[in-house]
Write an enzyme that holds these catalytic residues in place. Structure first.
Site, mmCIF file in Angstrom:
data_model
loop_
_atom_site.group_PDB
_atom_site.id
_atom_site.type_symbol
_atom_site.label_atom_id
_atom_site.label_comp_id
_atom_site.label_asym_id
_atom_site.label_seq_id
_atom_site.Cartn_x
_atom_site.Cartn_y
_atom_site.Cartn_z
ATOM 1 N N HIS A 1 0.806 -1.231 0.000
ATOM 2 C CA HIS A 1 0.000 0.000 0.000
ATOM 3 C C HIS A 1 0.831 1.269 0.000
ATOM 4 O O HIS A 1 0.323 2.319 0.392
ATOM 5 C CB HIS A 1 -0.906 0.045 1.229
ATOM 6 C CG HIS A 1 -1.962 -0.998 1.260
ATOM 7 N ND1 HIS A 1 -3.243 -0.760 0.831
ATOM 8 C CD2 HIS A 1 -1.924 -2.287 1.671
ATOM 9 C CE1 HIS A 1 -3.959 -1.866 0.980
ATOM 10 N NE2 HIS A 1 -3.177 -2.804 1.491
ATOM 11 N N LYS B 1 -7.727 14.009 4.701
ATOM 12 C CA LYS B 1 -6.837 12.846 4.631
ATOM 13 C C LYS B 1 -5.801 13.010 5.730
ATOM 14 O O LYS B 1 -5.720 14.078 6.347
ATOM 15 C CB LYS B 1 -6.156 12.749 3.264
ATOM 16 C CG LYS B 1 -5.479 14.060 2.814
ATOM 17 C CD LYS B 1 -4.934 13.986 1.391
ATOM 18 C CE LYS B 1 -5.964 14.162 0.308
ATOM 19 N NZ LYS B 1 -6.196 12.968 -0.509
ATOM 20 N N LYS C 1 1.440 14.336 0.775
ATOM 21 C CA LYS C 1 0.082 14.650 0.322
ATOM 22 C C LYS C 1 -0.070 16.135 -0.003
ATOM 23 O O LYS C 1 -0.999 16.531 -0.674
ATOM 24 C CB LYS C 1 -0.939 14.217 1.368
ATOM 25 C CG LYS C 1 -0.981 12.688 1.577
ATOM 26 C CD LYS C 1 -1.994 12.315 2.646
ATOM 27 C CE LYS C 1 -1.955 10.838 3.019
ATOM 28 N NZ LYS C 1 -2.691 9.974 2.071
ATOM 29 N N THR D 1 -8.316 6.645 -1.718
ATOM 30 C CA THR D 1 -9.668 6.111 -1.839
ATOM 31 C C THR D 1 -10.674 7.237 -1.583
ATOM 32 O O THR D 1 -11.798 7.188 -2.084
ATOM 33 C CB THR D 1 -9.914 4.961 -0.849
ATOM 34 O OG1 THR D 1 -9.399 5.351 0.430
ATOM 35 C CG2 THR D 1 -9.212 3.692 -1.301
HETATM 36 C C1 26W Z 1 3.809 2.398 10.655
HETATM 37 C C2 26W Z 1 4.010 1.664 9.439
HETATM 38 C C3 26W Z 1 2.995 1.852 8.426
HETATM 39 C C4 26W Z 1 3.378 2.003 7.123
HETATM 40 C C5 26W Z 1 2.440 2.106 6.159
HETATM 41 C C6 26W Z 1 1.654 1.827 8.750
HETATM 42 C C7 26W Z 1 0.709 1.943 7.782
HETATM 43 C C8 26W Z 1 1.105 2.074 6.470
HETATM 44 C C9 26W Z 1 0.039 2.100 5.418
HETATM 45 C C10 26W Z 1 0.470 1.222 4.282
HETATM 46 C C11 26W Z 1 -0.311 3.471 4.988
HETATM 47 C C12 26W Z 1 -1.582 3.513 4.214
HETATM 48 O O1 26W Z 1 -2.651 3.616 4.775
HETATM 49 N N1 26W Z 1 -1.482 3.498 2.893
HETATM 50 C C13 26W Z 1 -2.602 3.896 2.055
HETATM 51 O O2 26W Z 1 -3.316 2.749 1.638
HETATM 52 C C14 26W Z 1 -4.482 3.137 0.926
HETATM 53 C C15 26W Z 1 -5.275 1.889 0.630
HETATM 54 O O3 26W Z 1 -4.603 1.109 -0.297
HETATM 55 C C16 26W Z 1 -4.108 3.902 -0.328
HETATM 56 O O4 26W Z 1 -5.291 4.331 -0.955
HETATM 57 C C17 26W Z 1 -3.240 5.100 0.016
HETATM 58 O O5 26W Z 1 -2.788 5.733 -1.169
HETATM 59 C C18 26W Z 1 -2.066 4.666 0.866
HETATM 60 O O6 26W Z 1 -1.341 5.789 1.324
#
Ligand code: 26W
Length: 824
Positions: free
Chosen positions: A368, A559, A565, A669
């Site tokens: 993601h 967001k 962003k 999203t």
């Molecule tokens: C603390 C480590 C960590 C790293 C990344 C925690 C959480 C994340 C997530 C991957 C961040 C996240 O929410 N990503 C988002 O995922 C959405 C669903 O696919 C996308 O629409 C967003 O673009 C993306 O930033």
């Protein structure tokens, strides 16, 4: 059990779907479950009684589906996600159960205000943002499609923090979402799993075969809580199973066997800390021990649960891939891979190669992100201390994998170092995304561009090695929550025009296209938007004492706060308009009236993000108080943006801000939710914006800024933000105004770090995209001034974005990754 009573022998049945039966059940629950008379009840009593009544109506089906899931041999998806950002449940479950009218009639007959009870619900905020909300949309679609599936996660006692502002700065409050009771879950303590940690491993010989066993140092109990996930009016109810940590006796004895009461209580607290709180970081993993404990805790419990309760006792585990696919929602659950290996090899005595062949077919991985700092790595020292056997397994997986790499490419040491699951610097660590890629049958990104960049930039060598693994599944959002429930008036208008089939077949929104040319429909559509703005204003007034400008364009950016962003770009646009009017460069009467609405939480440890929040609030205070901008420009920043607020803001928006630096937002999203609700997007060529623009057409989307290759080229050639500052008088004036202390009572130091970061670092190239952004905003103003043209575009946005239903995403996963056809 030998039952003779006819009722004990009959299947569980749902109460009759009549207002009378509903009212009777509601009063019964109020009296006998809450223990109060209606006349003496609190809103919380009535809310809980109502929720229980809805649950009662769905229970028979739930029990039936649980039984069916266990009994059927059909392949199931186990969706493993550390986060589920569910939002409120009452309305969703009323709608899904087809109970909304009956409940409304019943409550009104009891003299109970349904709206008051709706407002009473505290949303379960068990996620940070996009990733958690996506998981919530996906389980809704899984239930609606009738796919055999179960969601697994963590029952955090405290969800995402509640954000407050003190003097414009973010202050976090704990989110005690469980404190008034949580009616949607059912605890199943008798199905608890014991989860082990620490200790060491031993090898021993068994009939000439060397085997390993893990001797853990301590254990905790994982207690499951089932949440119902009803499909949309299809008589199906799926399960979301969330694990809560509880101390075990073994735990008390093993580590703290002093017999000391205080120590024992401390030990309990230690164990129960595991599911205490959601980590509020959504992009930079802190590498905290407790976070790894959380991850292992929930995936180990989930795997044991599935193997232990879903499979018959004599199940032949070599058939496991025909029975289950574990979907890894980002890297957070990836420790499930060595856990399944450990179970198969150490506990079931399977040979390593056979176990690995099975494991590789049982997992698929969704990435993601693209930000390098968001890719999780766990120090070997920590992993070895907490999960010594898992570390050994990871080493062996890596060793064998690198041997394959060598076989293919020869001793290309550079490549081998680049592909190793273990990285040596800065400290020897496990790269969880690499482990997931090696173990996963499929690896997917979440939008076309993202999946391409994953292959080209992040997992390049893996793409070369396993090209057939990589695929894309573009994200989606549930039309039930984000259109049908959030925007009832638009839903009615759509249903009037094309029938109600769109709720489960969102592509049918296409049938609205010709209506963009129908003046009557446009007028009705405009009316709906106006009504949604009034409704938003009511909510903001009541919630925060805030108000959007009368007759304003609502320009919305909601967001997480993150530099990539680029909330700063929006701030600079606002400041530039303000500065223009104040300096006399622009006549106030030439400014298209707008309210900029922000919603954003910053990770508590992310100092720059917090400063930007402070700046937005500071700019808002100054702009909103300046009579020269009266009626022309407002900034509204309600605190604590969450799913509940999103459901009010999105339907009221005119303009959707999706302005990340190209190549940084995996998908987005929110962008989909806005377009579906008839907002036009101002956006970069990033994430799913690319696909939104392709579908709605260039003429219905305000594209601006560098493309990903252009941004990349600029980085390579050497990006110097101050050159943009020097070259653009408007930009200079805006930046200077912030630097001057105009928004900080003359104190230049407050926002100095923000300004100097922009001028001398600007990692996400805000200044490079400033001029194109302002130009795009001028195009926005011009189109908005032509109300008819704007509405036409807005209708086409709705008509052409049916693709972004999470039902379509899930069908994609089913067809191309999971191969789990829906049950009939
Ligand atoms: C603390 C480590 C960590 C790293 C990344 C925690 C959480 C994340 C997530 C991957 C961040 C996240 O929410 N990503 C988002 O995922 C959405 C669903 O696919 C996308 O629409 C967003 O673009 C993306 O930033």
């Amino acid at each position: 059990m030998t039952a003779t009573h006819p009722l004990a022998l009959a299947p569980v049945t749902a109460p009759p779907r009549t207002a009378d039966a509903f009212a009777a059940q509601f009063l019964h629950n109020l009296n006998f479950d809450r223990g109060v008379a209606l006349s003496a009840s609190s809103a919380n009593d009535r809310y809980l009684a109502l929720a229980h009544t809805v649950r009662d109506h769905l229970m028979a089906q739930w029990l039936e589906d649980l039984r069916h899931q266990k009994q059927t041999q059909a392949k199931s998806v186990c969706y493993l996600s550390a986060e589920y950002l569910l939002g409120r449940q009452l309305d969703n479950n009323l709608l899904a159960g087809g109970l909304a009218e009956v409940a409304a009639e019943a409550l009104s007959a009891c003299g109970v205000d349904l709206d008051e009870l709706r407002a009473h619900e505290v949303e379960p905020g068990l996620g940070n943002g996009g990733l958690g909300r996506l998981a919530a949309c996906f389980i809704d679609s899984l239930a609606t499609l009738g796919a055999p599936s179960i969601g697994y996660g963590i029952r955090y006692e405290y969800g995402i923090f509640r954000q407050t502002f003190v003097d414009g700065q973010q202050v976090e409050q704990p989110d005690a979402w469980l404190s008034l009771g949580s009616p949607w879950e059912v605890a199943r303590p008798e199905e608890a799993q014991t989860i082990a940690f620490g200790g060491h491993t031993e090898t021993f010989d068994e009939q000439g075969v060397s085997r390993t066993r893990w001797i853990p140092a301590w254990t905790v109990q994982a207690v499951p809580y089932n949440l119902m996930v009803p499909g949309f009016q299809n008589g199906r109810v799926n399960t979301l199973r969330l694990w809560s940590a509880k101390a075990t006796n073994a735990f008390d004895l093993r580590i703290f066997n002093s017999g000391d009461y205080e120590e024992a209580v401390r030990a309990q607290t230690f164990a129960e800390n595991i599911s205490k709180v959601l980590y509020p970081e959504d992009s930079t993993p802190q590498g905290k021990e407790l976070r790894l404990q959380q991850q292992y805790f929930f995936v180990a419990a989930s795997i044991h649960d599935f193997l232990g309760t879903m499979l018959s006792e004599d199940y032949d585990l070599s058939n496991l891939p025909a029975r289950v696919i574990f979907q890894l929602n980002d890297t957070h659950p990836v420790i499930a891979v060595p856990e399944l290996m450990r179970v198969l090899v150490d506990e079931k005595g399977m040979p390593w190669d056979a176990a690995w062949a099975i494991t590789r077919q049982c997992f698929a991985y969704t990435c993601h992100t693209l930000l390098p700092e968001a890719l999780e790595v766990w120090p070997v020292e920590l992993l070895g201390r907490l999960l010594p056997r898992h570390l050994e397994i990871i080493y062996r997986i890596n060793e064998e994998f690198l041997a394959e790499v060598r076989e293919r490419y020869g001793d290309d040491e550079m490549r081998i170092r680049n592909m190793s699951i273990i990285v040596e610097h800065p400290v020897r660590s496990v790269r969880m995304a690499y482990l997931a890629t090696v173990a996963g049958a499929k690896v997917n990104g979440v939008a076309e561009l993202h999946s391409q960049l994953l292959r080209d930039k992040v997992l390049t060598d893996f793409d070369d090695f396993y090209p057939e693994k990589f695929t894309n599944v573009t994200n989606g959002v549930t039309p039930r929550r984000f259109l049908r429930l959030a925007n009832p008036e638009l839903s009615d208008l759509i249903t009037e025009a094309i029938g109600d089939g769109w709720v489960t077949d969102l592509a049918r929104l296409r049938e609205l296209e010709p209506l963009a040319e129908d003046a009557g429909f446009r007028a009705a559509f405009g009316e709906v938007k106006a009504a949604n703005k009034r409704r938003l204003n009511d909510v903001l007034r009541e919630r925060d004492g805030l108000e959007v400008g009368d007759g304003h364009m609502l320009d919305v950016m909601v967001k997480r706060l993150h530099e990539y962003k680029r909330q700063m770009l929006k701030v600079l646009h606002i400041v530039s308009t303000y500065e223009g009017v104040v300096s006399g460069r622009i006549a106030a009467s030439d400014v298209q009236p707008r309210t900029a609405i922000f919603g954003a939480k910053a990770a508590p440890g992310y100092a720059m993000a917090k400063r930007i929040i402070h700046l937005i609030n500071a700019v808002g205070s100054v702009v909103n108080a300046d009579p020269r901008l009266e009626g022309r420009l407002k900034v509204v920043f309600p605190p604590n943006y969450n799913v509940t607020l999103a459901e009010r803001v999105i339907p009221a928006a005119d303009l959707s801000e999706q302005i990340s630096l190209a190549g940084k937002e995996a998908s987005g999203t929110g962008n989909m939710k806005f377009a579906l609700n008839g907002a036009l997007t101002i956006g970069t060529d990033d994430g799913a914006n690319v696909e939104i623009r392709e579908l709605v057409g260039d003429e219905n989307f305000f594209l601006f800024g560098m493309s990903e290759p252009e941004a990349e080229a600029l980085t390579v050639s050497g990006y110097r933000p101050s050159e943009y500052y020097q070259a653009d008088a408007g930009l200079r004036a805006a930046v200077d105004l912030i630097a001057s202390g105009a928004f900080s009572g003359g104190d230049r130091s407050v926002f100095e770090p923000v300004v100097s970061n922009l001028l001398y670092e600007d990692r996400f190239m805000v200044l490079a995209d400033y001029a194109p952004y302002i130009a795009a905003q001028e195009r926005v103003d011009a189109v908005y001034a032509d109300h008819d043209a704007w509405t036409r575009s807005a209708i086409l946005n709705v008509a052409r974005t049916g693709f972004f239903s999470s039902d379509r995403s899930i069908r994609d996963y089913i067809d191309r990754i999971w191969h789990t056809p829906p049950l009939d």
